[in-house]
Design an enzyme around this catalytic site. Structure first.
Site, mmCIF file in Angstrom:
data_model
loop_
_atom_site.group_PDB
_atom_site.id
_atom_site.type_symbol
_atom_site.label_atom_id
_atom_site.label_comp_id
_atom_site.label_asym_id
_atom_site.label_seq_id
_atom_site.Cartn_x
_atom_site.Cartn_y
_atom_site.Cartn_z
ATOM 1 N N GLU A 175 33.932 41.210 40.730
ATOM 2 C CA GLU A 175 34.278 41.553 39.347
ATOM 3 C C GLU A 175 33.726 42.955 39.118
ATOM 4 O OE1 GLU A 175 36.127 40.047 37.265
ATOM 5 O OE2 GLU A 175 36.110 37.893 37.666
ATOM 6 N N HIS A 219 45.535 38.526 40.302
ATOM 7 C CA HIS A 219 46.595 38.347 39.315
ATOM 8 C C HIS A 219 47.901 39.012 39.785
ATOM 9 C CE1 HIS A 219 43.388 36.750 36.824
ATOM 10 N NE2 HIS A 219 42.665 37.814 37.172
#
Length: 580
Positions: free
Chosen positions: A543, A413
């Protein structure tokens, strides 16, 4: 006529004012000439800002402005950066001056004796020297957990918590002492954080199982910690004690050879302890215990004492005897026990968290263990803990497998894309960048070629991230993310790959990181994510935990977790290249 003339004069004045050369101030600010062989240019006036460019000795740049010990320079069109004033010479109005000099460099001093200086920012890097309490050093680089320093023996890294900055006086106030940790520990179960050392104290937060903590004091059965930058208390019943710099470690099967002409043996592991004997160069002793780089030995039959460890050469004994009670304990459910000491070997069975097995021997990074049916099996050393008398897996030497490897780190991101937002407001894009910085420093210290897909809060399309892996011909592409779920009880870590050729890298990186952080294991699986699906290089998407879980969010944002996550990925990459 006069009005027309005046109007014409005004027009000429405006035209000449716009187009004629002006003294815009930059030249008046002068120039800088790089005075060192290689100098880092950063995107802000501090060593903590990200590197944007490296410049060479003799290069000249126009000064934009100065702030403290830092100078903003014009790199090229529309691009500026900051350099420290002690690595340049400055020319202003024809006068040349050197930088502010070493007296204005950021400096620090050790706040503990026998502080270990390492070759890189992590406890898995080799020890290259020691600092004594009060010893002053210059700071050359830093991140949130580690500081790179220059001392008499060269440059190295030390843990930030063991340094006092800005040349503090060696006289420390009582209040300052109370702000220094006396030990560390690991939380063994979900634990309430209270505002006072009592069960009647108000609950101000929670710590998740596996959270590493710094301990500042103890009162009855309560431990004082820092929580949200304030003093807080937790029950000692749910904390496993231990600290890297102060712990006592059994040293199994290791022989020390004395290198000093005459070495004193003392009653305890300190130069202030009484001398109880002496040993001479060339003598060999079994190292019975180690504390703060002091070795406990039997210097004469029946007599035991401590000697300075830096005057020994350590060698493994020709035979390593295991204590009868040496065991490993499984850290995660579904851990593979294999037929041979390699991840390619057949799985004999899967064990669950908390199960223990006797150790038969150690082979490289694997333990040979005895199964309940009497058969032998192997388990990777990074997936277990050992009891006090069990031999530890040696994790040093990772640099040899990472040197010259090209690693692309992809902090997920950025810019307009915040990613997940935590229960407490944490932005995923900021946390991935923190992890990336720590991992980058470790890999660079090991000699790897490291590239970040983004080094600031900027947006980069997914195809551009993948393209960087191809352009740099990366040996590994690591995409860093933090997860979220509408069900706020969901927690744990997951590793993803897409192509079968990426699975091995994903398993190594995931297993090491999960073992290091002790989060709930959600396993390694295939995932249809662009950065791994479209990637022709070895790639994994991690993750690293759930921000939507409030307890886990607190763990993920802690400095200790960030350090552990970066260390786990670093170790996983080293093992992957070692076994490749």
């Amino acid at each position: 006529m006069i009005k027309r003339f005046i109007l014409l004069l005004v027009c000429f004045t405006v035209v000449f004012g716009v187009f004629l050369p002006q003294d815009i101030g930059l030249a008046a600010n002068g120039t800088v000439t790089i005075a060192e062989n290689t100098v880092n240019v950063r995107n802000g006036p501090s060593l903590s800002y990200q590197l944007v460019k490296q410049v060479k000795k003799g290069e000249k740049f126009t000064i934009i402005k100065e702030q403290g010990d830092w100078i903003q320079i014009q790199l090229f069109a529309a691009k500026t950066g900051w350099v420290a004033n002690w690595v340049v010479t400055k020319t202003t109005n024809g006068t040349t001056t050197t930088g502010s000099g070493s007296s204005n460099k950021k400096s620090a001093e050790a706040n503990t004796d026998q502080l270990r200086v390492r070759s890189g920012p992590g406890t898995n890097f080799r020890i290259i020297g020691y600092l004594n309490k009060g010893q002053a050093v210059s700071v050359t680089d830093e991140n949130e957990n580690w500081v790179k320093i220059a001392a008499g023996f060269g440059e190295g890294w030390v843990a930030r918590e063991y340094l006092d900055f800005n040349n503090k006086s060696t006289t420390t106030s009582k209040e300052e002492n109370n702000n220094k940790s006396i030990d560390t520990g690991i939380v063994t179960d979900t634990l309430n954080v209270r505002n006072e050392p009592s069960t009647t104290g108000s609950i101000i937060g929670k710590l998740a199982k596996g959270t590493s903590i710094s301990i500042y004091s103890k009162k009855n059965n309560w431990i004082e910690i820092k929580y949200s930058n304030q003093s807080a208390w937790i029950s000692a019943d749910y904390v496993q004690m231990g600290t890297e710099n102060q712990q006592t470690n059994p040293v199994n099967g290791t022989i020390g050879t004395v290198t000093a002409s005459n070495l004193s043996v003392r009653s305890d592991s300190s130069l202030n302890s009484a001398i109880i004997g002496s040993i001479t160069k060339g003598q060999k002793f079994t190292i019975l215990d180690e504390k703060n780089n002091w070795f406990k030995i039997e210097y004469t039959p029946g007599n035991f004492g401590w000697a300075a460890g830096w005057y020994f050469n350590k060698d493994k004994a020709t035979t390593t005897e295991l204590a009868k009670d040496s065991k490993v304990t499984i850290l995660h459910n579904g851990t593979n026990i294999r037929k041979d000491p390699t991840v390619q070997s057949n799985v004999l069975l899967r064990a669950n968290e908390g199960e223990s097995f006797p150790i038969s021997s150690v082979k490289n990074d694997w333990y040979e263990i005895t199964l309940p049916n009497g058969l032998k099996g192997f388990i990777a050393g990074w997936l277990v803990t050992t009891n006090g008398t069990g031999p530890g897996i040696n994790k040093q030497g990772a640099e040899a497998y990472l040197r010259s490897k090209t690693i692309v780190i992809d902090p997920g991101h950025g810019g307009i894309d915040n990613g997940a937002t935590g229960a407490g407001g944490t932005l995923e894009k900021e946390l991935t960048l923190r992890t990336a910085y720590l991992l980058s420093d470790k890999l660079k210290a090991a000699g790897a070629n490291v590239f970040l897909t983004r080094s600031s809060d900027s947006f980069l399309p997914l195809p551009s991230r993948v393209r960087l892996a191809s352009v740099h011909r990366s040996d590994a592409f690591i995409s860093l993310h933090y997860d979220s779920n509408l069900n706020r009880s969901v927690r744990g870590m997951t590793g993803f790959y897409y192509h079968s050729y990426q699975k091995k890298l994903a398993e190594y990186v995931y297993n090491s990181t999960n073992a290091q952080t002790r989060l709930k294991s959600r396993g390694v699986r295939t995932g249809d994510f662009h950065v791994v699906r479209e990637n022709q290089r070895q790639a994994v998407l991690m993750e690293l935990g759930y921000l939507s879980n409030s307890a886990e969010e607190m763990t993920l944002t802690s400095g200790q977790f960030q350090e552990n996550a970066a260390t786990g990925i670093y170790n996983g990459l080293a093992r992957y290249f070692k076994d490749k």
